[in-house]
Write a protein that holds these residues in place. Sequence first.
Motif, PDB file in Angstrom:
ATOM      1  N   PRO A 164       0.813  -1.220   0.000  1.00  0.00           N
ATOM      2  CA  PRO A 164       0.000   0.000   0.000  1.00  0.00           C
ATOM      3  C   PRO A 164       0.845   1.268   0.000  1.00  0.00           C
ATOM      4  CG  PRO A 164       0.125  -0.905   2.217  1.00  0.00           C
ATOM      5  CD  PRO A 164       0.831  -1.884   1.311  1.00  0.00           C
ATOM      6  N   ASP A 165       0.191   2.376  -0.380  1.00  0.00           N
ATOM      7  CA  ASP A 165       0.722   3.719  -0.182  1.00  0.00           C
ATOM      8  C   ASP A 165       2.040   3.971  -0.903  1.00  0.00           C
ATOM      9  OD1 ASP A 165       0.234   6.247   0.839  1.00  0.00           O
ATOM     10  OD2 ASP A 165       1.509   5.910   2.586  1.00  0.00           O
ATOM     11  N   GLN A 166       2.139   3.532  -2.146  1.00  0.00           N
ATOM     12  CA  GLN A 166       3.282   3.885  -2.982  1.00  0.00           C
ATOM     13  C   GLN A 166       2.889   5.114  -3.814  1.00  0.00           C
ATOM     14  OE1 GLN A 166       6.298   1.869  -2.379  1.00  0.00           O
ATOM     15  NE2 GLN A 166       4.803   1.776  -0.736  1.00  0.00           N
ATOM     16  N   ALA A 167       3.644   5.452  -4.841  1.00  0.00           N
ATOM     17  CA  ALA A 167       3.370   6.715  -5.523  1.00  0.00           C
ATOM     18  C   ALA A 167       3.641   6.617  -7.020  1.00  0.00           C
ATOM     19  CB  ALA A 167       4.215   7.842  -4.919  1.00  0.00           C
ATOM     20  N   GLN A 168       3.036   7.542  -7.754  1.00  0.00           N
ATOM     21  CA  GLN A 168       3.251   7.683  -9.196  1.00  0.00           C
ATOM     22  C   GLN A 168       3.195   9.166  -9.532  1.00  0.00           C
ATOM     23  OE1 GLN A 168      -0.134   5.502 -10.838  1.00  0.00           O
ATOM     24  NE2 GLN A 168      -1.398   7.339 -10.799  1.00  0.00           N
ATOM     25  N   PHE A 169       3.793   9.554 -10.676  1.00  0.00           N
ATOM     26  CA  PHE A 169       3.808  10.960 -11.051  1.00  0.00           C
ATOM     27  C   PHE A 169       4.129  11.096 -12.525  1.00  0.00           C
ATOM     28  CE2 PHE A 169       7.896  10.036  -8.764  1.00  0.00           C
ATOM     29  CZ  PHE A 169       8.705   9.895  -9.881  1.00  0.00           C
ATOM     30  N   ASN A 170       4.133  12.345 -12.992  1.00  0.00           N
ATOM     31  CA  ASN A 170       4.617  12.675 -14.319  1.00  0.00           C
ATOM     32  C   ASN A 170       6.105  12.983 -14.174  1.00  0.00           C
ATOM     33  OD1 ASN A 170       5.439  14.054 -16.668  1.00  0.00           O
ATOM     34  ND2 ASN A 170       3.418  14.940 -17.000  1.00  0.00           N
ATOM     35  N   PRO A 171       7.006  12.214 -14.787  1.00  0.00           N
ATOM     36  CA  PRO A 171       8.435  12.425 -14.547  1.00  0.00           C
ATOM     37  C   PRO A 171       8.943  13.783 -15.010  1.00  0.00           C
ATOM     38  CG  PRO A 171       8.096  10.885 -16.365  1.00  0.00           C
ATOM     39  CD  PRO A 171       6.765  11.095 -15.711  1.00  0.00           C
ATOM     40  N   MET A 172       8.286  14.405 -16.001  1.00  0.00           N
ATOM     41  CA  MET A 172       8.737  15.724 -16.440  1.00  0.00           C
ATOM     42  C   MET A 172       8.409  16.790 -15.406  1.00  0.00           C
ATOM     43  SD  MET A 172      10.479  15.215 -19.060  1.00  0.00           S
ATOM     44  CE  MET A 172      10.808  16.939 -19.421  1.00  0.00           C
ATOM     45  N   ASP A 173       7.331  16.603 -14.617  1.00  0.00           N
ATOM     46  CA  ASP A 173       7.081  17.507 -13.486  1.00  0.00           C
ATOM     47  C   ASP A 173       8.255  17.461 -12.518  1.00  0.00           C
ATOM     48  OD1 ASP A 173       4.594  18.243 -14.457  1.00  0.00           O
ATOM     49  OD2 ASP A 173       3.483  16.847 -13.172  1.00  0.00           O
ATOM     50  N   VAL A 174       8.771  16.257 -12.289  1.00  0.00           N
ATOM     51  CA  VAL A 174       9.887  16.075 -11.356  1.00  0.00           C
ATOM     52  C   VAL A 174      11.148  16.730 -11.918  1.00  0.00           C
ATOM     53  CG1 VAL A 174      11.313  14.377 -10.163  1.00  0.00           C
ATOM     54  CG2 VAL A 174       8.866  13.959 -10.473  1.00  0.00           C
ATOM     55  N   LEU A 175      11.442  16.500 -13.195  1.00  0.00           N
ATOM     56  CA  LEU A 175      12.652  17.076 -13.777  1.00  0.00           C
ATOM     57  C   LEU A 175      12.592  18.604 -13.788  1.00  0.00           C
ATOM     58  CD1 LEU A 175      13.547  14.724 -16.789  1.00  0.00           C
ATOM     59  CD2 LEU A 175      14.217  14.587 -14.374  1.00  0.00           C
ATOM     60  N   GLU A 176      11.425  19.156 -14.061  1.00  0.00           N
ATOM     61  CA  GLU A 176      11.298  20.618 -14.047  1.00  0.00           C
ATOM     62  C   GLU A 176      11.551  21.176 -12.649  1.00  0.00           C
ATOM     63  OE1 GLU A 176       7.573  21.761 -15.702  1.00  0.00           O
ATOM     64  OE2 GLU A 176       8.114  21.161 -17.747  1.00  0.00           O
ATOM     65  N   ALA A 177      11.055  20.484 -11.621  1.00  0.00           N
ATOM     66  CA  ALA A 177      11.273  20.948 -10.243  1.00  0.00           C
ATOM     67  C   ALA A 177      12.745  20.811  -9.851  1.00  0.00           C
ATOM     68  CB  ALA A 177      10.387  20.163  -9.279  1.00  0.00           C
ATOM     69  N   LEU A 178      13.384  19.712 -10.239  1.00  0.00           N
ATOM     70  CA  LEU A 178      14.807  19.536  -9.943  1.00  0.00           C
ATOM     71  C   LEU A 178      15.645  20.583 -10.666  1.00  0.00           C
ATOM     72  CD1 LEU A 178      15.104  15.638 -10.128  1.00  0.00           C
ATOM     73  CD2 LEU A 178      15.428  17.048  -8.079  1.00  0.00           C
ATOM     74  N   ALA A 179      15.286  20.879 -11.924  1.00  0.00           N
ATOM     75  CA  ALA A 179      16.012  21.892 -12.679  1.00  0.00           C
ATOM     76  C   ALA A 179      15.866  23.264 -12.024  1.00  0.00           C
ATOM     77  CB  ALA A 179      15.501  21.933 -14.123  1.00  0.00           C
ATOM     78  N   ALA A 180      14.663  23.589 -11.562  1.00  0.00           N
ATOM     79  CA  ALA A 180      14.450  24.871 -10.891  1.00  0.00           C
ATOM     80  C   ALA A 180      15.265  24.947  -9.604  1.00  0.00           C
ATOM     81  CB  ALA A 180      12.961  25.062 -10.601  1.00  0.00           C
ATOM     82  N   ASP A 181      15.323  23.854  -8.859  1.00  0.00           N
ATOM     83  CA  ASP A 181      16.101  23.819  -7.623  1.00  0.00           C
ATOM     84  C   ASP A 181      17.590  24.008  -7.925  1.00  0.00           C
ATOM     85  OD1 ASP A 181      15.754  22.801  -4.561  1.00  0.00           O
ATOM     86  OD2 ASP A 181      17.659  22.108  -5.385  1.00  0.00           O
ATOM     87  N   LEU A 182      18.076  23.329  -8.956  1.00  0.00           N
ATOM     88  CA  LEU A 182      19.476  23.460  -9.358  1.00  0.00           C
ATOM     89  C   LEU A 182      19.796  24.907  -9.721  1.00  0.00           C
ATOM     90  CD1 LEU A 182      22.256  22.478 -10.393  1.00  0.00           C
ATOM     91  CD2 LEU A 182      21.105  21.835 -12.536  1.00  0.00           C
ATOM     92  N   ARG A 183      18.969  25.518 -10.546  1.00  0.00           N
ATOM     93  CA  ARG A 183      19.234  26.874 -11.005  1.00  0.00           C
ATOM     94  C   ARG A 183      19.113  27.878  -9.859  1.00  0.00           C
ATOM     95  NH1 ARG A 183      19.366  27.849 -16.321  1.00  0.00           N
ATOM     96  NH2 ARG A 183      18.497  29.926 -16.009  1.00  0.00           N
ATOM     97  N   ALA A 184      18.215  27.622  -8.912  1.00  0.00           N
ATOM     98  CA  ALA A 184      18.077  28.516  -7.760  1.00  0.00           C
ATOM     99  C   ALA A 184      19.334  28.542  -6.906  1.00  0.00           C
ATOM    100  CB  ALA A 184      16.873  28.091  -6.913  1.00  0.00           C
ATOM    101  N   HIS A 185      20.132  27.475  -7.007  1.00  0.00           N
ATOM    102  CA  HIS A 185      21.379  27.403  -6.240  1.00  0.00           C
ATOM    103  C   HIS A 185      22.606  27.630  -7.117  1.00  0.00           C
ATOM    104  CE1 HIS A 185      18.550  25.365  -3.488  1.00  0.00           C
ATOM    105  NE2 HIS A 185      19.328  25.844  -2.543  1.00  0.00           N
TER     106      HIS A 185
END
Length: 498
Positions: A164-185
Amino acid sequence: MTSVWLDRPRTIPIDPFTPGADFDTVVAGAGITGLATAALLARSGQRVAVLEARTVGAGTTGNTTAKLTLLQGTILSSLRRQYSQKMVNAYVEANREGQAWLLRFLEANGVPFQRRDAYTFAVTDDGADQVRSELEVARAAGLDVSGTTDSELPFSIRTAVRMPDQAQFNPMDVLEALAADLRAHGGMIVEGVRLLNVKQDERATVLTSGGNVSADRVVLATGIPVLDRGLYFAKLKASQSYAAALHVPASTPIPRGMYLSAETPGRSLRTFPTGNEELLVVGGNGHQVGREPSPKRRLDQLLNWGIHHFPGAEVTHTWSGEDYRATNLMPFFGKMPRGRGKIFFASGYNKWGMTNGIAASLAITADILDGQLPWADTIHRRITSPAGAASAIALNADVAKTLSESWAKAELAKPETGTRTVPPEGEGTVVRQGRKPVAVSTVDGVTCRVSAVCTHLGGLLSWNDAEKSWDCPLHGSRYSPTGEVLQGPTTKDLPVMD
């Protein structure tokens, strides 16, 4: 073919490439491993650049089914046949930490994801035995799993493991958030620049298709290492599997959980909420890269299966993903041999890159920043079992046999003596100019002629009628009809043949 994840407007800002620039760390590859590693290092204050040969997410991450789960088919029982329970537990802990880190990141950054139960199911007696074995090993590893004969699937099953209680997502949402975090730093992302080689002295010189840059260290997050040090191409099997997004009528129920079959050909199911509906994503029907006479037939079989079980379904997207499986089944990550401690890499996720990719990022970052992860230390100290060694020997014997057979076949290819070959639209064939094999294809009305010899280790290429690409059956390098590298260990395009 374009995945449902990649079929969206691009929002990630891209930086210009400056030859001669200097960094603390250069990361090759803008998938989940590369961007997570880069973001973690940038947070520590490092000057980081990500070099992507194509576009962000163009490789495995943008073509996955994007399940973030610790129940991974029958992986654990397969590992247990080669390793001690302690080693299996270390693998589980690595994935658990990767999953937990990514879920915290998604929640902190408002990235949408869905909690779902995960299932490994069986429809045959042999599959049921595999499921029961997976249940036993998963319980021994401390996972919250249970056996069940219930499912939401539109066909009967013999048994299943449920977590139970695992997860799924759109991987491009994840990459966009990681890219924003990288650029913010302070990090930067460059597209269209391919890492070709790394030379080490006091510091590393990174040779790329756009010029050279300098760095203290380099991270290869390229799916399979694009440097041949350590001969990892000989320890990894390249596989290609297929997926499709289906619009299913409201009158036809679709499963809410994430499902994966224990048997082959594999069958994977999950949903994808988009707009006011949920698409059904089905996947599977994998094969070794370059070894399938008609990949399109594999895709068609998967589509027919989906439409049969979900009447009225309409296909909105089709795509394929390439992944790598270690012959000893355990992912590789850490320092690359003959890299003088300056080159790090990760590979061999066996189709479970959403957790393994983050785990590898955490381990590599810990190595670079002088941290320590007990599960990483345990995995690094693994000893290849006799079964793993035998698998590696069998893989490379098969590669040698395939190389010999493909060149023998090339000798029988149609010789061009006057009129040039022009294949029908969407098709490709290998012909001979004297003794030189030439790959000829016609795509979108354009006929291209390139060398039919892989620039990695000389394998004879085969035509992929699903992706319209030239694929190498030895180690999984793939090229566009015009000869540009798409994926694999090679870094050199195919020569154009006049």
